[in-house]
Design a protein around this motif. Structure first.
Motif, PDB file in Angstrom:
ATOM      1  N   HIS A  18    -169.064 -64.719 -62.939  1.00  0.00           N
ATOM      2  CA  HIS A  18    -168.334 -63.575 -63.659  1.00  0.00           C
ATOM      3  C   HIS A  18    -167.087 -64.487 -63.819  1.00  0.00           C
ATOM      4  O   HIS A  18    -166.381 -63.378 -65.404  1.00  0.00           O
ATOM      5  CB  HIS A  18    -168.420 -62.439 -62.182  1.00  0.00           C
ATOM      6  CG  HIS A  18    -169.812 -62.076 -61.993  1.00  0.00           C
ATOM      7  ND1 HIS A  18    -169.519 -60.934 -63.022  1.00  0.00           N
ATOM      8  CD2 HIS A  18    -170.508 -61.364 -61.128  1.00  0.00           C
ATOM      9  CE1 HIS A  18    -171.008 -60.515 -63.117  1.00  0.00           C
ATOM     10  NE2 HIS A  18    -171.453 -60.605 -61.223  1.00  0.00           N
ATOM     11  N   GLU A  96    -168.039 -69.060 -56.997  1.00  0.00           N
ATOM     12  CA  GLU A  96    -169.568 -68.109 -57.633  1.00  0.00           C
ATOM     13  C   GLU A  96    -170.350 -69.914 -57.485  1.00  0.00           C
ATOM     14  O   GLU A  96    -169.796 -71.024 -57.421  1.00  0.00           O
ATOM     15  CB  GLU A  96    -169.243 -67.753 -58.875  1.00  0.00           C
ATOM     16  CG  GLU A  96    -168.777 -67.098 -58.986  1.00  0.00           C
ATOM     17  CD  GLU A  96    -168.947 -66.471 -60.318  1.00  0.00           C
ATOM     18  OE1 GLU A  96    -169.857 -64.915 -60.263  1.00  0.00           O
ATOM     19  OE2 GLU A  96    -167.860 -66.072 -61.282  1.00  0.00           O
ATOM     20  N   LEU A 195    -168.339 -54.941 -68.546  1.00  0.00           N
ATOM     21  CA  LEU A 195    -167.981 -55.732 -67.096  1.00  0.00           C
ATOM     22  C   LEU A 195    -167.001 -56.794 -67.997  1.00  0.00           C
ATOM     23  O   LEU A 195    -166.121 -56.546 -67.421  1.00  0.00           O
ATOM     24  CB  LEU A 195    -169.013 -56.798 -67.004  1.00  0.00           C
ATOM     25  CG  LEU A 195    -170.271 -55.465 -65.995  1.00  0.00           C
ATOM     26  CD1 LEU A 195    -171.603 -56.314 -65.866  1.00  0.00           C
ATOM     27  CD2 LEU A 195    -169.921 -55.706 -64.857  1.00  0.00           C
ATOM     28  N   LEU A 200    -165.631 -59.494 -65.672  1.00  0.00           N
ATOM     29  CA  LEU A 200    -166.309 -59.775 -65.107  1.00  0.00           C
ATOM     30  C   LEU A 200    -166.653 -60.166 -66.263  1.00  0.00           C
ATOM     31  O   LEU A 200    -166.484 -60.179 -67.065  1.00  0.00           O
ATOM     32  CB  LEU A 200    -166.505 -58.328 -64.304  1.00  0.00           C
ATOM     33  CG  LEU A 200    -165.689 -58.646 -62.924  1.00  0.00           C
ATOM     34  CD1 LEU A 200    -167.618 -57.297 -62.473  1.00  0.00           C
ATOM     35  CD2 LEU A 200    -165.886 -58.941 -62.042  1.00  0.00           C
ATOM     36  N   ALA A 201    -168.474 -60.800 -65.875  1.00  0.00           N
ATOM     37  CA  ALA A 201    -169.345 -61.907 -67.122  1.00  0.00           C
ATOM     38  C   ALA A 201    -168.593 -62.428 -67.805  1.00  0.00           C
ATOM     39  O   ALA A 201    -168.965 -62.494 -68.423  1.00  0.00           O
ATOM     40  CB  ALA A 201    -169.880 -60.279 -67.027  1.00  0.00           C
TER      41      ALA A 201
END
Length: 298
Positions: A18, A96, A195, A200-201
């Motif tokens: 993300h 992450e 996203l 994000l992503a």
């Protein structure tokens, strides 16, 4: 059967799905009865793997403590569960786990490099004694009594490349590496674009995700398995159920299950004392390649 850890320190650098930033991740051995422990090196915070430390399941499974989180742990946990590892320190320097190629095969390779060390402590498993089900409309996840570890998953998408898929996976480490580990996460192009508009992503792309538009698959190499989509759902489910902290003796059944439903199922299992029994696996030296249920029956 004995508890396990790894033989040596190993590490890898990848990108978070993300945030899209580099993440250094390392594995280190831990002594018996330590469990799986995450460590944010940039925050100096240790987070034990247990259902109570799951703080979000919206886009991935996220654990946290004291406001410090680690996201997208399910693919890594899936591989750790498949290799039968009971005690492990996982260190990361960001929020992450690196996404690698969107499957769990890179983590399997890392664990192969680390090796498996048997410890002088008995290995326990959670044996399911009665069915438990969690539902959300027509979606559900259920665990049923069984002498084997089985994952039976169905999905239905109104898309020509997916439609209805069903896969029944009878667990063993070797079968996992052959049938499940290479199945990649997937997403739809409009979702990916949305996203990214939300920040994000940023680390996602065709190199670590199956991307679909309204007509088909955008990845030039195509699929790795005929039922890669549902096999990845099984990969996710194994990782989510690994949060129980022990091997699972039971049959997991799902239609359109999710991280959220998996998390609720783990909490329901532990909340019902009559629903499970902690059993010690035999002391015979049994390779981690062998099914837990097989080892238990010897």
């Amino acid at each position: 059967m004995k508890q396990t850890t790894i033989k040596k320190h190993v590490e890898v650098v990848g990108v978070g799905l993300h945030k899209g930033v580099p993440v250094k991740m390392s594995f280190d051995p831990l002594p018996p009865n330590s469990g799986i422990v995450f460590f944010r090196t940039d925050k100096n915070v240790r987070i034990e793997l247990k259902p109570d430390n799951v703080v979000d399941t919206t886009m991935a499974t996220v654990i946290g403590k004291d406001g410090v989180t680690i996201s997208t742990i399910e693919h890594l946990l899936s591989a750790i569960y498949a290799y039968g590892i009971d005690n492990l320190l996982i260190s990361v320097d960001n929020e992450e786990i690196p996404i690698m190629d969107g499957s769990s095969i890179a983590y399997c390779t890392l664990l192969d490099e680390a090796g498996i060390e048997y410890l002088d402590a008995k290995k326990k498993a959670i044996e399911i004694k009665k069915p438990i089900e969690v539902k959300d409309g027509d979606k559900f996840v259920r665990i049923e009594p069984s002498k084997r570890t089985v994952f039976d998953f169905k999905i239905l998408f109104d898309h020509p490349s997916i439609q209805h898929q069903n896969y029944r996976f009878e667990f063993s480490t070797q079968a996992y590496k052959e049938e499940i580990a290479r199945a990649r996460t997937f997403g739809f192009l409009h979702e990916v674009n949305y996203l990214r508009s939300k920040g994000l992503a940023r680390g996602g792309g065709l190199n670590n995700c199956i991307v679909l538009d309204e007509n088909g698959i955008l990845n030039k190499e195509g699929l790795r398995y005929q039922e890669e989509f549902v096999r990845h759902k099984i990969l996710d489910a194994i990782g989510d159920m690994a949060i129980l902290g022990m091997p699972l003796l039971g049959t997991y059944v799902s239609f359109a299950g999710s991280h959220r439903l998996n998390h609720l199922l783990t909490k329901q299992i532990l909340a019902q004392n009559e629903a499970y029994e902690l059993v010690e696996l035999p002391d015979e030296e049994v390779s981690y390649e062998v099914e837990y249920a097989y080892a238990k029956e010897q």
